[in-house]
Design a protein around this motif. Structure first.
Motif, PDB file in Angstrom:
ATOM      1  N   GLN A 293      -6.149 -50.706   0.173  1.00  0.00           N
ATOM      2  CA  GLN A 293      -5.578 -50.969  -1.144  1.00  0.00           C
ATOM      3  C   GLN A 293      -4.238 -50.246  -1.277  1.00  0.00           C
ATOM      4  O   GLN A 293      -4.105 -49.075  -0.930  1.00  0.00           O
ATOM      5  CB  GLN A 293      -6.519 -50.474  -2.247  1.00  0.00           C
ATOM      6  CG  GLN A 293      -7.831 -51.216  -2.337  1.00  0.00           C
ATOM      7  CD  GLN A 293      -8.705 -50.681  -3.449  1.00  0.00           C
ATOM      8  OE1 GLN A 293      -8.192 -50.236  -4.467  1.00  0.00           O
ATOM      9  NE2 GLN A 293     -10.020 -50.723  -3.253  1.00  0.00           N
ATOM     10  N   GLY A 354     -12.304 -48.144  -2.437  1.00  0.00           N
ATOM     11  CA  GLY A 354     -12.114 -48.248  -3.871  1.00  0.00           C
ATOM     12  C   GLY A 354     -13.084 -47.340  -4.606  1.00  0.00           C
ATOM     13  O   GLY A 354     -13.651 -46.391  -4.044  1.00  0.00           O
ATOM     14  N   TYR A 355     -13.304 -47.653  -5.872  1.00  0.00           N
ATOM     15  CA  TYR A 355     -14.207 -46.849  -6.680  1.00  0.00           C
ATOM     16  C   TYR A 355     -14.798 -47.737  -7.773  1.00  0.00           C
ATOM     17  O   TYR A 355     -14.279 -48.814  -8.094  1.00  0.00           O
ATOM     18  CB  TYR A 355     -13.493 -45.646  -7.291  1.00  0.00           C
ATOM     19  CG  TYR A 355     -12.233 -45.993  -8.039  1.00  0.00           C
ATOM     20  CD1 TYR A 355     -12.268 -46.258  -9.412  1.00  0.00           C
ATOM     21  CD2 TYR A 355     -11.007 -46.047  -7.373  1.00  0.00           C
ATOM     22  CE1 TYR A 355     -11.112 -46.585 -10.092  1.00  0.00           C
ATOM     23  CE2 TYR A 355      -9.853 -46.370  -8.047  1.00  0.00           C
ATOM     24  CZ  TYR A 355      -9.895 -46.642  -9.415  1.00  0.00           C
ATOM     25  OH  TYR A 355      -8.762 -46.970 -10.096  1.00  0.00           O
ATOM     26  N   THR A 357     -15.972 -48.770 -11.473  1.00  0.00           N
ATOM     27  CA  THR A 357     -15.412 -48.612 -12.824  1.00  0.00           C
ATOM     28  C   THR A 357     -16.382 -49.037 -13.920  1.00  0.00           C
ATOM     29  O   THR A 357     -16.058 -48.867 -15.094  1.00  0.00           O
ATOM     30  CB  THR A 357     -14.127 -49.450 -12.947  1.00  0.00           C
ATOM     31  OG1 THR A 357     -14.430 -50.831 -12.677  1.00  0.00           O
ATOM     32  CG2 THR A 357     -13.059 -48.958 -11.987  1.00  0.00           C
ATOM     33  N   SER A 397     -16.210 -52.748  -9.466  1.00  0.00           N
ATOM     34  CA  SER A 397     -15.269 -51.852  -8.778  1.00  0.00           C
ATOM     35  C   SER A 397     -13.907 -51.902  -9.466  1.00  0.00           C
ATOM     36  O   SER A 397     -13.666 -52.713 -10.364  1.00  0.00           O
ATOM     37  CB  SER A 397     -15.120 -52.258  -7.316  1.00  0.00           C
ATOM     38  OG  SER A 397     -14.386 -53.468  -7.213  1.00  0.00           O
ATOM     39  N   ASN A 398     -13.032 -51.052  -9.012  1.00  0.00           N
ATOM     40  CA  ASN A 398     -11.680 -51.037  -9.581  1.00  0.00           C
ATOM     41  C   ASN A 398     -10.906 -52.310  -9.278  1.00  0.00           C
ATOM     42  O   ASN A 398      -9.882 -52.591  -9.899  1.00  0.00           O
ATOM     43  CB  ASN A 398     -10.889 -49.838  -9.047  1.00  0.00           C
ATOM     44  CG  ASN A 398     -10.699 -49.902  -7.537  1.00  0.00           C
ATOM     45  OD1 ASN A 398     -11.671 -50.065  -6.796  1.00  0.00           O
ATOM     46  ND2 ASN A 398      -9.471 -49.745  -7.068  1.00  0.00           N
ATOM     47  N   THR A 399     -11.355 -53.097  -8.312  1.00  0.00           N
ATOM     48  CA  THR A 399     -10.701 -54.365  -8.006  1.00  0.00           C
ATOM     49  C   THR A 399     -11.260 -55.506  -8.841  1.00  0.00           C
ATOM     50  O   THR A 399     -10.776 -56.634  -8.738  1.00  0.00           O
ATOM     51  CB  THR A 399     -10.901 -54.700  -6.518  1.00  0.00           C
ATOM     52  OG1 THR A 399     -12.307 -54.819  -6.242  1.00  0.00           O
ATOM     53  CG2 THR A 399     -10.296 -53.619  -5.638  1.00  0.00           C
TER      54      THR A 399
END
Length: 414
Positions: A293, A354-355, A357, A397-399
Motif C-alpha cells: 500500500q 493494512g489494518y 477499521t 480493513s482500511n482499504t
C-alpha cells in the motif's frame, strides 16, 4: 672678323631653338611624349580599376579610377593627367593629400585611412617652371574595410527547443558594420543593425538542421558571410495524461494504465516508471500490480527514436496485495443458571497488509454492535427445548475490504 663669326653662331643657335619649339607646338596632343609611371607597383598587376572619372581643371584633364576596396583586393587609385601643348621633358608632380607624392603622367596611390582627399597636380617644364596646376578631390574608403563575419547561437529556455538566440561577433578593422542579414534557411530572413537576434524556428514533427547564414555589411559596402549548422529538435503539440483503472482491489489488486495524451506521433514509445523500485515498463496500455500500500508517483514518458518528446505524472493510490481481512472469532459461556446463559464472543480477526477499521457484530434479537468492540457478550433465556442462535462478525480493513465470520451456538433447555 671675330665679330662676324660670333654673329653667325648666335643666329644658328637661335634658329635651332626656334625650330625645336615650333615642332613641339605643332605636334598633335595624342602623339605627345608620355613620361613613364615612376610610382611603385601598388597592388601588383592584378589590380582591376573601374568607375573611371574625368575632371577638367583649366587646360588639364585628370582621369582617375579605383580598384575594389573589398578583400581580397585593396583600394588603389590610379590617376592620369593630359593637357595640350606640354613641352618635352615636362614633369607631372602629384601630391595626394596624405603626405605622399609621385611623379609621372600615370600614378597610383593607396590611402590607408578613410577620408576625402584633395590631389594637387603641378606640371613643370624642364627648367622646373610651373606650366599648369590642377586639383581633384576623391573619397577614399581606406584599407582593411572588409568585415569578418562570425556568430554563435544559444538556447535560452530548455522548455522551448525551437526558440533560439543568435549573437554576431563580427568585426571590421576600418569602419563600422552597418547591417546584419540573417538567412535562417527556413525560407525567412531578417535585417538588423543590431548584433543580437532571437529566432523562433517552425515547430515541425521531425528533427531539423538549419544552415543559418549571416551576411554582414560594413559602411564601405564590403560584405562577409558566415554559416553555422543549427540543430532544432522536433516539436510536438502533445497534451494530456493517462488513466489508472483499478481492478479486484480486495482479492488480487491490479491496475491498467492507459495513455490519454493527444498529439502523439506514430511510432512513439510509452515507458512507465511506477516508483516502486521494480524498474521501467514499456507498452500501451500496461498492467501493473503493486505489492504494498502506498501513494505512487507514476510517470509516463513518451519517446520517439530514442528521444524524450513528452513526460507527465500523477499520484496513484494502491492498496497492494493481501489486503483482505480474515474474520475470526472465539466463543465461550461466561455464566449459566437454570433460566439464563451468557455467552462471550472474541474477535481474532487479522489482515496481512493494512489494518482493521471496523467491527460489526450482528447478534440475535436484532442487536447490532458496530462500536469497534473486539469482545461482546450476549445473554440468552433458556427455553423448554434447546435453542440455536447465530452471531455474525463483519470486519472491515482500511482499504474498505470486508470479511464475515459466523458463530453458531446452542442454548440448552431449562
Amino acid at each position: 672678323m671675330r665679330n662676324s663669326q660670333l654673329f653667325i653662331v648666335l643666329c644658328l643657335s637661335t634658329a635651332i631653338v626656334l625650330s625645336a619649339c615650333k615642332k613641339e607646338v605643332d605636334k598633335p596632343a595624342d602623339q605627345q611624349e608620355t613620361t613613364e609611371d615612376n610610382s611603385p607597383p601598388i597592388g601588383g598587376a592584378t589590380a582591376v580599376f573601374r568607375d573611371t572619372v574625368s575632371v577638367k581643371d583649366g587646360e588639364v584633364t585628370i582621369t582617375y579610377a579605383k580598384s575594389d576596396a573589398c578583400y581580397p583586393s585593396n583600394e588603389i587609385f590610379s590617376f592620369t593627367a593630359s593637357a595640350a601643348g606640354i613641352p618635352a621633358g615636362a614633369k607631372y608632380v602629384w601630391e595626394f593629400g596624405d603626405g605622399k607624392s609621385l611623379t609621372g603622367t600615370t600614378v597610383r596611390n593607396m590611402y590607408r585611412n578613410p577620408a576625402t582627399y584633395t590631389i594637387i597636380l603641378q606640371i613643370k617644364n624642364a627648367a622646373d617652371v610651373l606650366i599648369h596646376k590642377a586639383s581633384v578631390s576623391v573619397k577614399a574608403l581606406g584599407q582593411q574595410v572588409t568585415p569578418t563575419a562570425i556568430f554563435s547561437s544559444a538556447l535560452p529556455d530548455i522548455n522551448y527547443l525551437n526558440n533560439m538566440t543568435f549573437t554576431s561577433r563580427s568585426t571590421v578593422p576600418t569602419g563600422t558594420i552597418v547591417d546584419h542579414l540573417w538567412d535562417w534557411a527556413d525560407g525567412t530572413t531578417n535585417n538588423s543593425s543590431n548584433s543580437f537576434m532571437p529566432k523562433n524556428f517552425p515547430k515541425v514533427p521531425e528533427d531539423k538542421t538549419y544552415n543559418v547564414k549571416l551576411i554582414v555589411s560594413a559602411n564601405s559596402g564590403c560584405k562577409d558571410t558566415a554559416s553555422l549548422n543549427v540543430f532544432v529538435p522536433a516539436s510536438y503539440n502533445i497534451s494530456g495524461n493517462f488513466t489508472a483503472e483499478q481492478f479486484d482491489a480486495c482479492t488480487n489488486e491490479y491496475f491498467v494504465f492507459t495513455p490519454t495524451a493527444t498529439g502523439v506521433p506514430a511510432g512513439a514509445v510509452y515507458t512507465w516508471d511506477f516508483a516502486d523500485a521494480t524498474g521501467l515498463v514499456t507498452g500501451s496500455p500496461v498492467k501493473k500490480q503493486f505489492t504494498y500500500q502506498n501513494d505512487y508517483d507514476v510517470k509516463m514518458t513518451i519517446t520517439l527514436k530514442g528521444k524524450i518528446i513528452y513526460q507527465t505524472h500523477k499520484p496513484v493510490r494502491a492498496f497492494g496485495q493481501n489486503i483482505k481481512p480474515k474474520a475470526l472469532m472465539l466463543k465461550n459461556v461466561v455464566s449459566s443458571t437454570s433460566t439464563k446463559e451468557i455467552w462471550a464472543f472474541y474477535s481474532q480477526s487479522n489482515i496481512p497488509h493494512g489494518y482493521l477499521t471496523g467491527y460489526r457484530w450482528e447478534m440475535p434479537f436484532n442487536r447490532v454492535d458496530d462500536n469497534f468492540n473486539t469482545i461482546v457478550e450476549q445473554e440468552y433465556t433458556k427455553a423448554a427445548t434447546p435453542t440455536n442462535y447465530s452471531v455474525l462478525l463483519i470486519v472491515t480493513s482500511n482499504t474498505g475490504c470486508k470479511d464475515t465470520a459466523v458463530a453458531n451456538i446452542t442454548v440448552p433447555a431449562k
